[in-house]
Scaffold this active site. Sequence first.
Site, short mmCIF file in Angstrom:
data_model
loop_
_atom_site.label_atom_id
_atom_site.label_comp_id
_atom_site.label_asym_id
_atom_site.label_seq_id
_atom_site.Cartn_x
_atom_site.Cartn_y
_atom_site.Cartn_z
N ALA A 115 39.80 -97.70 -32.07
CA ALA A 115 39.54 -98.46 -33.29
C ALA A 115 38.05 -98.44 -33.65
O ALA A 115 37.19 -98.50 -32.76
CB ALA A 115 39.99 -99.90 -33.09
N GLY A 178 28.72 -107.54 -4.39
CA GLY A 178 29.43 -108.55 -5.19
C GLY A 178 30.92 -108.49 -4.86
O GLY A 178 31.32 -107.89 -3.85
N GLU A 199 22.91 -104.45 -0.46
CA GLU A 199 22.84 -105.47 -1.51
C GLU A 199 21.38 -105.84 -1.75
O GLU A 199 20.64 -106.13 -0.81
CB GLU A 199 23.67 -106.70 -1.07
CG GLU A 199 23.44 -107.97 -1.86
CD GLU A 199 23.72 -107.83 -3.35
OE1 GLU A 199 24.83 -107.41 -3.71
OE2 GLU A 199 22.80 -108.12 -4.16
N ALA A 319 39.79 -111.58 -15.33
CA ALA A 319 41.00 -111.38 -16.13
C ALA A 319 41.55 -112.71 -16.66
O ALA A 319 41.93 -112.82 -17.84
CB ALA A 319 42.06 -110.68 -15.29
N HIS A 443 55.29 -128.52 6.73
CA HIS A 443 54.75 -128.02 8.00
C HIS A 443 55.62 -126.91 8.54
O HIS A 443 56.84 -127.03 8.50
CB HIS A 443 54.69 -129.16 9.01
CG HIS A 443 54.22 -128.72 10.36
ND1 HIS A 443 52.90 -128.44 10.63
CD2 HIS A 443 54.91 -128.47 11.51
CE1 HIS A 443 52.79 -128.05 11.89
NE2 HIS A 443 53.99 -128.06 12.44
C1 LIG Z 1 37.84 -103.01 -9.34
C2 LIG Z 1 38.02 -104.27 -10.15
C3 LIG Z 1 38.74 -105.32 -9.61
C4 LIG Z 1 38.92 -106.47 -10.35
N1 LIG Z 1 39.63 -107.50 -9.80
C5 LIG Z 1 39.82 -108.64 -10.50
C6 LIG Z 1 40.61 -109.69 -9.97
O1 LIG Z 1 41.15 -109.60 -8.87
N2 LIG Z 1 40.77 -110.81 -10.72
C7 LIG Z 1 40.18 -110.95 -11.94
O2 LIG Z 1 40.35 -111.99 -12.58
N3 LIG Z 1 39.43 -109.96 -12.49
C8 LIG Z 1 39.25 -108.81 -11.80
N4 LIG Z 1 38.53 -107.79 -12.34
C9 LIG Z 1 37.94 -107.98 -13.68
C10 LIG Z 1 39.01 -107.80 -14.76
O3 LIG Z 1 39.62 -106.53 -14.62
C11 LIG Z 1 38.39 -107.93 -16.13
O4 LIG Z 1 37.67 -109.15 -16.19
C12 LIG Z 1 39.44 -107.93 -17.22
O5 LIG Z 1 40.20 -106.74 -17.20
C13 LIG Z 1 38.80 -108.10 -18.59
O6 LIG Z 1 39.81 -108.13 -19.53
P1 LIG Z 1 39.53 -107.75 -21.05
O7 LIG Z 1 40.83 -108.01 -21.76
O8 LIG Z 1 38.32 -108.41 -21.54
O9 LIG Z 1 39.20 -106.18 -21.07
P2 LIG Z 1 39.80 -104.91 -20.35
O10 LIG Z 1 40.79 -105.24 -19.32
O11 LIG Z 1 38.63 -104.09 -19.94
O12 LIG Z 1 40.58 -104.17 -21.52
C14 LIG Z 1 39.93 -103.68 -22.64
C15 LIG Z 1 40.77 -102.60 -23.28
O13 LIG Z 1 40.19 -102.25 -24.53
C16 LIG Z 1 40.37 -100.86 -24.75
N5 LIG Z 1 39.39 -100.44 -25.74
C17 LIG Z 1 38.03 -100.42 -25.65
N6 LIG Z 1 37.48 -99.99 -26.80
C18 LIG Z 1 38.49 -99.70 -27.64
C19 LIG Z 1 38.56 -99.22 -28.99
N7 LIG Z 1 37.44 -98.93 -29.67
N8 LIG Z 1 39.78 -99.03 -29.53
C20 LIG Z 1 40.91 -99.32 -28.83
N9 LIG Z 1 40.91 -99.77 -27.58
C21 LIG Z 1 39.71 -99.99 -26.99
C22 LIG Z 1 40.14 -100.27 -23.37
O14 LIG Z 1 40.74 -98.99 -23.29
C23 LIG Z 1 40.82 -101.30 -22.48
O15 LIG Z 1 42.16 -100.94 -22.22
C24 LIG Z 1 38.36 -106.59 -11.65
C25 LIG Z 1 37.65 -105.53 -12.20
C26 LIG Z 1 37.49 -104.37 -11.46
C27 LIG Z 1 36.74 -103.23 -12.07
#
Ligand SMILES: Cc1cc2nc3c(=O)[nH]c(=O)nc-3n(C[C@H](O)[C@H](O)[C@H](O)COP(=O)(O)OP(=O)(O)OC[C@H]3O[C@@H](n4cnc5c(N)ncnc54)[C@H](O)[C@@H]3O)c2cc1C
Length: 456
Positions: A115, A178, A199, A319, A443
């Site tokens: 987008a 982290g 770190e 997330a 328990h």
């Molecule tokens: C290794 C790892 C482990 C993690 N573990 C955890 C956990 O255990 N618990 C937790 O709470 N959080 C965890 N997180 C963090 C979590 O994944 C993120 O905080 C969360 O996914 C953010 O959600 P979001 O909806 O903001 O974006 P995202 O999940 O990043 O989704 C954004 C989406 O937007 C799409 N996008 C981007 N630009 C465009 C565009 N121009 N047009 C169309 N689509 C687009 C991307 O393709 C993507 O699919 C982890 C992250 C990582 C990297």
Amino acid sequence: MENKYDLIIIGAGPGGADAAEEAAKYGLKTAIIEKSHIGGTCLNRGCIPTKTILHTAGIYREAKAGKELGISGQSQLCIDAAALQDHKNQILENLQAGLTFTLERAGVEIIKGAAVIIDRHHVKVDSAVLETENILIASGSVPSVLPIEGSQLPGVVTSDEMLSLTHVPESLVIIGGGVIGMEFAAIYESFGCHVTVIESLKRVLCNFDKEISRNLSMILGKRGVDIHTNAKVTGISQAGNVLRCAYEEEGQSCQAEGELILMATGRRPCTEGLFTDETDPEVRAMNLAKGRIITDSRQETSVPGIYAIGDVTDGIQLAHAASAEGKNAAAAIAGKKPVISMDYVPFCVYTDPEIASVGMTSDSAKEAGKKVITRKYPMSGNGKSVLTMQDRGFIKIIADPQTEKILGAQLMCARATDMITQFSQAIEAGLCLCDIAKIIYPHPTFCEGIGKAAGK
Ligand SMILES: Cc1cc2nc3c(=O)[nH]c(=O)nc-3n(C[C@H](O)[C@H](O)[C@H](O)COP(=O)(O)OP(=O)(O)OC[C@H]3O[C@@H](n4cnc5c(N)ncnc54)[C@H](O)[C@@H]3O)c2cc1C
């Protein structure tokens, strides 16, 4: 006009997807645009794949230690990394299908493509221009790589590549202690790989309670992970078959070698391609802080009618925070009050033992000059922890000294990430220590420790 929506959401991660479902419930004509896989980072490159692999790591570690428990055959045990990849991919596919079904059933239109925001009311996908009343940016984040010499060498990877490995490396250097770095340290240590963590701050998991950082360093250290804090990486070079990571620790030049080097050095907002030369200058002038979109409490950006949530904003990169913001943004767009309280966001680390924290810590109370009392229960006295052979752990509750109202909790023990919700509810409901001490806990369970900590 057929292509006119009440809301267009950019990005189908947890934030965008939950916002879309919520918006559809309010009767808003909603479309969600995704350029890659439905489920975003969380489902495809974050929470779900890491926890799938951590689950295998936990079983493997327990099975290896199983002789004491009456399980034999340890010499045959090994990790089949390719099979683990197949298993992980199957889980991702199941969840992607489930999420697609949920969104379609809610009446959300899913549009594949990248987008570009044209102006407040127009979004372009490929050559199609869609019209909308409101836009929600939920484009998430991508790994950020330290701009140091050697960072582009083959074998220097981010969490994205680590989650697709089809072999277990013999040695791994992780830059960054982290949450992401420590979860990978726990996985690969369990798989028998030699892990070094470097770190730059004075302790790993620096945003958590000091005691938690210390305990985790001690537990992983005992298992063979080499942890260096106050250590600044200066460069990476190839040294034969391995990569050499140079760093400075207490004024000394040091080096660590690894088959792979994982850069777990944070994530940056994903706004590439979202704003182009075609974008209206008003939108391009949107308020940002270090590239992250600034919003108000309704998740609206400085451009009226354009909202933002999740990792792309200057809020918490988790997330469940993205999901909550997504639901609140949908409510705001529908003219409703926020549906989720953002006051107490839980933080979790899925190492073994698990770590979870919500609300105030004794450190944050001290910094704020607030007097608190701390109740702590060591899980070495908890029957379920002993019989499942857990490492040292504890439950700590922070409360007001006068009213004994619960202000926060930090858990480091098995099932900490599940049990933390009891404390979120307690804080939100204004409960006191006696309220959670007086109920009956089954328990033997890990959660008996909560009653013990509160009732001391
Ligand atoms: C290794 C790892 C482990 C993690 N573990 C955890 C956990 O255990 N618990 C937790 O709470 N959080 C965890 N997180 C963090 C979590 O994944 C993120 O905080 C969360 O996914 C953010 O959600 P979001 O909806 O903001 O974006 P995202 O999940 O990043 O989704 C954004 C989406 O937007 C799409 N996008 C981007 N630009 C465009 C565009 N121009 N047009 C169309 N689509 C687009 C991307 O393709 C993507 O699919 C982890 C992250 C990582 C990297």
